[in-house]
Design a protein around this motif. Structure first.
Motif: not given
Length: 242
Positions: A178-189
């Protein structure tokens, strides 16, 4: 260049299902194979070549991305192997298919619309053997913005392990459902060991783990593709001047 440096990549096109089916398509996910064929012919006439996201980034690192366009396909439907791969191969192009690792051989249960079949493990291996890139689209097609750390680990890290077990090779590409992300998600990736990740239409921050893409709709003809690519370049120039 750091992971959080804004990137100035060529356009990345975003497809989902590639199928001639005529069942209802309320979420506008299905592009007919003949339409994809016309899109790729257009790229060739413009002197462009469609490539996977991994190949695009490798070319960018060498200063050789000019003349390339990224091709991505979300969700990992069986029709990618059946219909998209032959079209890509006819044109000497590659793409990245983002697989929902916890739904192999299942259906798109996250949608409230028609059910589409998802690739099983042997089909995912066949896609990779055909020269296409396989990336992760989480375990369950979850929205990651606001997710707790345990969910992020399961959806991001565990999905990578599942796919690497299937393919017996490194999985480097990730796509946020869904294009759903935040900084925590990007950091986890980033922490999970992926090389890059893509979103939908967001151009900020636009770094290696939030690469923007241009959505392709079922009705998009050649003028629409040209317009989407032109708009991408305008957005990049506008962002650079901000």
């Amino acid at each position: 260049m750091t992971d959080r440096t804004r990137m100035n990549l060529p356009p990345i096109l975003m497809y989902h299902s590639i199928s001639p089916s005529t069942v209802p398509d309320p979420h506008r996910l299905r592009v007919h194979p003949e339409r994809l064929e016309r899109h790729l012919r257009l790229l060739r006439r413009l002197g462009l070549r469609g490539v996977s996201l991994g190949e695009l980034l490798l070319a960018e690192a060498r200063g050789a991305a000019r003349g390339l366009v990224g091709l991505t396909f979300d969700d990992g439907y069986t029709d990618f192997l059946e219909h998209a791969v032959p079209v890509l191969q006819r044109h000497g192009m590659t793409g990245t298919v983002y697989v929902v690792a916890g739904r192999l051989g299942g259906e798109n249960e996250w949608d409230d619309g028609p059910r589409f079949q998802l690739m099983a493990a042997d089909q995912v291996r066949a896609v990779a053997a055909a020269g296409q890139e396989v990336g992760s689209h989480t375990l369950s097609h979850a929205r990651l913005a606001g997710a707790d750390p345990a969910t992020l680990t399961a959806e991001i890290s565990d999905s990578r392990r599942v796919l690497e077990d299937v393919l017996q090779t490194e999985v480097r590409s990730f796509c946020y459902p869904y294009g759903s992300y935040d900084q925590a998600a990007a950091d986890a990736v980033r922490a999970a060991g992926y090389d890059h990740a893509c979103v939908t239409g967001d151009y900020d921050p636009g770094d290696r783990f939030t690469l923007p893409r241009c959505y392709v709709s079922p009705r998009d003809g050649r003028p629409h593709i040209v317009a989407r690519m032109a708009r991408h370049h305008l957005r990049l120039r506008s962002r650079a001047g901000a």
